[in-house]
Design an enzyme around this catalytic site. Structure first.
Site, PDB file in Angstrom:
ATOM      1  N   SER A 108     -20.566  -8.848 -21.892  1.00 48.69           N
ATOM      2  CA  SER A 108     -19.969  -9.720 -22.931  1.00 48.69           C
ATOM      3  C   SER A 108     -21.083 -10.296 -23.646  1.00 48.69           C
ATOM      4  CB  SER A 108     -19.348 -11.188 -22.274  1.00 48.69           C
ATOM      5  OG  SER A 108     -19.192 -12.254 -23.151  1.00 48.69           O
ATOM      6  N   TYR A 157     -18.512 -17.709 -15.923  1.00 47.55           N
ATOM      7  CA  TYR A 157     -18.352 -16.496 -16.882  1.00 47.55           C
ATOM      8  C   TYR A 157     -19.670 -15.958 -17.313  1.00 47.55           C
ATOM      9  CZ  TYR A 157     -16.438 -13.429 -20.356  1.00 47.55           C
ATOM     10  OH  TYR A 157     -16.034 -12.396 -21.256  1.00 47.55           O
TER      11      TYR A 157
END
Length: 256
Positions: A147, A160
């Site tokens: 990401s 995350y």
């Protein structure tokens, strides 16, 4: 999108295949001739995708899998080999966002562990099985989903962010270990992509979508297929000298 069929004869696994980036990538693999294995816990959406692929003439199957479960992951790989005899390409994409808008001091251990069990433990478990099979074959490609938050920090989603940094590190370490053995490992780092995974952030943060659009120099959110195309390219012989890279597919976000 041109159908090149340059993955004809290849077997490609996509985890988290039922929606979003996984779904788009599975369709791209099939378009280019690969036999596609769909792995997910979401039976309904994966079943719909399987029907769509069947109607298109692609060869595909669905194997229900919880990537955080060692026994599920082992069974997944065994079933792929039982059906097709090999595994050429693997896209480890299954992941969750976890709590959004939650500062670290408010995390429960349960929430933290759940994010890590899927986003990094799941990738590790899948890679172990994939690598063991690819070592037998003497070749293979693996692409992991990281990401933009594997490059930088972000407020309100520390689990995350930390898990995606870990995916990048795991990708680099294993790329060095297995490149001499014919296995290429890379990862992609999507920017904000218009998929179901961003809904918790939209709900948690005021004006999230508008702010994310403004944060990407290209001036829009990404589409799942834009990541899918990068994944498929990293899985092809055309990218044969690309090893251990973290490819941003982010509309310029990480340039800033």
């Amino acid at each position: 999108m041109q159908n090149t069929l340059d993955l004809a004869g290849k077997v490609a696994l996509v985890t988290g295949a039922s929606t979003g980036i996984g779904r788009a990538t599975a369709k791209a693999f099939a378009r280019d001739g690969a036999t596609v294995v769909l792995a997910d816990i979401n039976e309904k959406d994966a079943g719909d995708l399987l029907q769509e692929l069947d109607k298109s003439g692609a060869t595909a199957c669905f194997i229900k899998t919880d990537v955080a479960s060692p026994s599920d992951v082992e069974a997944l790989t065994a079933e792929i080999i039982n059906r097709y005899g090999k595994l050429d390409c693997a896209f480890n994409n299954a992941g969750i966002a976890g709590p959004m808008g939650q500062m670290l001091d408010g995390y429960t251990l349960e929430d933290w562990d759940r994010v890590f069990s899927i986003n990094i433990r799941g990738v590790m478990l899948c890679m172990q099985q994939q690598i063991r099979q690819m070592l037998k074959q003497g070749s293979g490609t693996i692409v992991n989903t990281a990401s933009i938050w594997g490059f930088v920090g972000a407020m309100g989603c520390s689990a995350y962010v930390a898990s995606k940094h870990a995916v990048v590190g795991l990708t680099k370490a294993t790329a060095i270990e297995y490149a001499p053995k014919g296995i290429r490992v890379n990862c992609v780092s999507p920017g904000t992509i218009r998929t179901p995974i961003i809904k918790p952030a939209i709900d948690a943060f005021d004006n999230f979508e508008e702010n994310m659009i403004a944060a990407h120099p290209i001036g829009r959110l990404g589409e799942p297929i834009e990541v899918g195309e990068a994944v498929v390219w990293l899985s092809k012989p055309a990218s044969s000298f690309v090893v251990g890279q973290n490819l941003p597919v982010d509309g310029g976000f990480t340039l800033q």
